[in-house]
Write a protein that holds these residues in place. Sequence first.
Motif, PDB file in Angstrom:
ATOM      1  N   GLN A 170       0.828  -1.207   0.000  1.00 32.90           N
ATOM      2  CA  GLN A 170       0.000   0.000   0.000  1.00 32.90           C
ATOM      3  C   GLN A 170       0.860   1.254   0.000  1.00 32.90           C
ATOM      4  OE1 GLN A 170      -3.499   0.610   2.751  1.00 32.90           O
ATOM      5  NE2 GLN A 170      -2.201   2.218   3.619  1.00 32.90           N
ATOM      6  N   ARG A 486     -11.733  -0.770 -12.699  1.00 36.14           N
ATOM      7  CA  ARG A 486     -10.820  -0.501 -11.580  1.00 36.14           C
ATOM      8  C   ARG A 486      -9.586  -1.396 -11.636  1.00 36.14           C
ATOM      9  NH1 ARG A 486     -13.255   2.709  -7.600  1.00 36.14           N
ATOM     10  NH2 ARG A 486     -15.504   3.000  -7.885  1.00 36.14           N
ATOM     11  N   SER A 490      -5.758  -0.037 -11.808  1.00 32.79           N
ATOM     12  CA  SER A 490      -4.796  -0.415 -10.783  1.00 32.79           C
ATOM     13  C   SER A 490      -3.552  -1.059 -11.386  1.00 32.79           C
ATOM     14  CB  SER A 490      -5.445  -1.366  -9.777  1.00 32.79           C
ATOM     15  OG  SER A 490      -4.508  -1.801  -8.816  1.00 32.79           O
ATOM     16  N   ALA A 518     -14.982  -5.990   2.125  1.00 41.09           N
ATOM     17  CA  ALA A 518     -14.434  -4.638   2.026  1.00 41.09           C
ATOM     18  C   ALA A 518     -14.627  -3.919   3.348  1.00 41.09           C
ATOM     19  CB  ALA A 518     -15.119  -3.869   0.897  1.00 41.09           C
ATOM     20  N   ALA A 553     -11.407  -5.291  -0.797  1.00 39.59           N
ATOM     21  CA  ALA A 553     -10.967  -3.896  -0.775  1.00 39.59           C
ATOM     22  C   ALA A 553     -10.810  -3.451   0.667  1.00 39.59           C
ATOM     23  CB  ALA A 553     -11.969  -2.999  -1.505  1.00 39.59           C
ATOM     24  N   LYS A 555      -8.543  -0.155   3.267  1.00 37.52           N
ATOM     25  CA  LYS A 555      -7.348   0.639   3.544  1.00 37.52           C
ATOM     26  C   LYS A 555      -6.790   0.285   4.917  1.00 37.52           C
ATOM     27  CE  LYS A 555      -8.698   4.754   0.859  1.00 37.52           C
ATOM     28  NZ  LYS A 555      -8.990   6.204   0.929  1.00 37.52           N
ATOM     29  N   PHE A 585      -8.016  -7.556  -5.525  1.00 36.76           N
ATOM     30  CA  PHE A 585      -7.981  -6.524  -4.493  1.00 36.76           C
ATOM     31  C   PHE A 585      -8.075  -5.186  -5.212  1.00 36.76           C
ATOM     32  CE2 PHE A 585      -6.199  -3.287  -1.829  1.00 36.76           C
ATOM     33  CZ  PHE A 585      -6.705  -3.597  -0.575  1.00 36.76           C
ATOM     34  N   LEU A 586      -9.108  -4.407  -4.897  1.00 37.25           N
ATOM     35  CA  LEU A 586      -9.326  -3.115  -5.541  1.00 37.25           C
ATOM     36  C   LEU A 586      -8.843  -2.004  -4.618  1.00 37.25           C
ATOM     37  CD1 LEU A 586     -12.936  -3.625  -6.949  1.00 37.25           C
ATOM     38  CD2 LEU A 586     -10.750  -4.139  -8.063  1.00 37.25           C
ATOM     39  N   PRO A 587      -7.843  -1.220  -5.050  1.00 35.79           N
ATOM     40  CA  PRO A 587      -7.334  -0.150  -4.175  1.00 35.79           C
ATOM     41  C   PRO A 587      -8.258   1.059  -4.132  1.00 35.79           C
ATOM     42  CG  PRO A 587      -6.169  -0.138  -6.265  1.00 35.79           C
ATOM     43  CD  PRO A 587      -7.088  -1.337  -6.301  1.00 35.79           C
ATOM     44  N   TYR A 589     -10.470   2.120  -1.679  1.00 36.35           N
ATOM     45  CA  TYR A 589     -11.854   1.873  -1.244  1.00 36.35           C
ATOM     46  C   TYR A 589     -12.477   3.173  -0.748  1.00 36.35           C
ATOM     47  CZ  TYR A 589     -15.580  -0.393   1.550  1.00 36.35           C
ATOM     48  OH  TYR A 589     -16.783  -0.800   2.075  1.00 36.35           O
ATOM     49  N   MET A 593     -16.963   3.133  -4.647  1.00 37.78           N
ATOM     50  CA  MET A 593     -16.710   1.713  -4.822  1.00 37.78           C
ATOM     51  C   MET A 593     -17.630   0.889  -3.924  1.00 37.78           C
ATOM     52  SD  MET A 593     -13.373  -0.624  -3.922  1.00 37.78           S
ATOM     53  CE  MET A 593     -12.182   0.399  -4.770  1.00 37.78           C
TER      54      MET A 593
END
Length: 870
Positions: A170, A486, A490, A518, A553, A555, A585-587, A589, A593
Amino acid sequence: MKALRRFTVRVHLPERLAALQRLSINLRWSWDRPTQELFRAVDPELWQQVGCDPVGLLGQVTPKRLDELAADEEFLARLDALNAELDDYLTRPLWYQQQIENGAEFPNGIAYFSMEFGIAESLPNYSGGLGILAGDHLKSASDLGLPLIGVGLLYRSGYFRQSLTADGWQQQSYPALDPQGLPLHLLTGADNKPVLVRIAMPDDRTLHARVWVAQVGRIPLLLLDSDVPENDHELRSVTDRLYGGDQEHRIKQEILAGIGGVRAIRAFCEIEGRPAPEVFHMNEGHAGFLGAERIRELIDAGLDLDTALTVVRSSTVFTTHTPVPAGIDRFPVEMVRRYFGGSGADGPDGEMSRLLPGVPLERIIAFGAENDPSVFNMAHMGLRLAQRANGVSRLHGKVSRAMFNSLWPGFDPDEVPIGSITNGVHAPTWAAPQWIELGRELLGSEDLDKLREPAVWQRLNKVAPEQIWSIRSELRRRLVEDVRVRLRRSWLERGAAEAELGWIATAFDPDVLTVGFARRVPTYKRLTLMLRDPQRLEKLLLDEQRPIQLIVAGKSHPADEGGKALIQQVVRFADRPEVRHRIAFLPDYDMSMARLLYWGCDVWLNNPLRPLEACGTSGMKSALNGGLNLSIRDGWWDEWYDGENGWEIPTADGVDEARRDDLEAAALYDLLEQSVAPKFYERDDNGIPTRWVEMVRHTLIALGPKVLASRMVQDYTEKYYAPAARSLRRTVAADSAGEPFGAARELAAYRLRVAEAWPDVRITDVDSYGLPDTPLLGSELTLTATVQLAGLRPDEVSVQAVLGRVDESDALIDPVKVPMRHTGSGDGGTELFSTTTPLPVAGPVGYTVRVLPHHPLLAGDNELGLVRLA
């Protein structure tokens, strides 16, 4: 080249389009789809480019296009209708006004403090669930007509934007936000100059803050901003980031939120001609210093400290969202001393605070005291300054009572005066348009207010399975389209070449069972439990007959290296060519989203360590869209899981952590393989998974009315705000001589007398009689207690007999409390109390007697945390 400074320039709207400006800065547009569609019609392509943000749209739309719209009669008719509808929404009597008309005694104003508010993507002033909950609270308060004012901070860089490195680590970036480009306006005084809140800081400095106002429907949200010319560089950065910096940075933010927030409210109410709020609600302890500021105000008005404290407590509500002590904000006592400082002036309770003149510094320290004398505890301060407190689910209330039991020594955890109100979610924000439209069809009305009535949801029984399945399938397809966009973005950000991303065009499948996970990524939420057995997860993802696809997803806090490592594990697994079309994994969030995930996922996965999830509202949002929960019995799911609205992941309490993860991961895989997937893929002749659809229907009917934030806000109003307002009005009432605050002075004096007398209060003798030699269930027992009250009157205490089953150590289990009445005076200045009561249970039974303080203005006899046992 980079610009030296960034600012926003807005176009001048033609007079005929002036209402667009009004619609854009009232955040009701964020949950009103017709208004969103109006802005989309201005310029559909630009609308998407600016992230569906009306203020951003109006800042970039061309004058030529505005001139076209000013001559477009159809567009103008829509604009006029929506402007009139907003007028109606802002002025017509809603639930709150209707209740008052029917005789309800509600407060004339409520102040709601939170460190974050998730209202809309275009106002990124939130990090996760706490902020989204606060935003939903404001929206539902607006829909119900509450006279509520929100208070928080405006973070110039929000939380952070998340991206991934090539190896899945991250990264954080902090975009600079220009308030002029947000749906905000400055609070200005009669001289048209910005209002400045001022707070004394150490070293003879002053922290200044402007007040920005976000209009959330009917609710003004006041956001304090320290990035002003009056501050030096360090103080300008106080409101730079949400949950950033060290403890010095954090205590400045919390002083500004609490003390500055009260001062901002006073200025706002004076300028707007609004009555001052009667009730103050702390959403977590971050703004706890608001109570100390209110005490200072009352001392300035002529009250002594204990009377001021009595008034403040009577009208304050504290909500805790923290299920573990480690989650509570704590500061070194010496740091608190430095910021609140001594003024050099002495009072009856010691040196006065420099920051809060008139309030003794030692009393401020005592508000946050805990077992460690070197630590100041913000949650303890919140509880000491609030007469009413609650957790955010039934289970969390129980956990909170145990966690804070030390503040009520001598009481069993279940007697600690912390209740619970289970969180809810704002349906117009989180429900997909297809479900909203179906709701309007079933109601036969555009007005969705009746969705608060459980009976209305029963009308879903009339909806054909084909229609329910069609909605679910359509939403899943839309999610898959978004995931592909997405994913491509990414991978490109991580350094991939466009030529190697052809696989994304067919990644994920709109007909495959889709599971979502998520949320924030602290360790207890166990992001990687799904990877406990990678081979088994891969087998589930790639099953030829019943495949599963998984969207992840979330953070991790920038300082949480462990959380970042968990994200990297998921990313590395999902990067593998064998499975990358089935797991992603979708950054970054965020709300945009999240909305599509809640709409499109068939199953919402939640696997925290029980009982560390205070509530967990993401699963509520999924349920509101017909998603089925697959979850550990924690938070809200513990009380509302019924066996037909999803699946319970069994917990493995009492074993070591690694073994627990193994067992619960295995249970998760078993459920997916043996229960979830078979139901999803078992179809009738028309291709409808009938058993699955019936679970979806049942979920909507059973959970729909429960998960609504309108239900939550009604609960707060009736169970906390209204009692607090009544308590305040009784407390500030005049005495028999006409002196205001007479009741408060009397209660404060009572508290002091009780505190002085209590060490000498004792039960000197307990006699029992009346039972037969072989007692039977229901046999009557008479108890008489002789009590030394140390100068207190018999009507100033509550004496209780406590009876119930006992365990092997003679501890009472779920005892019954029976009031004992005063029957006269005994020898040596003692008082006699007696009761006769039937035995409530069979088996090993025991009893004791106890004394508690009693006063009609206390919320309960346990409020003061004092008890004397026989």
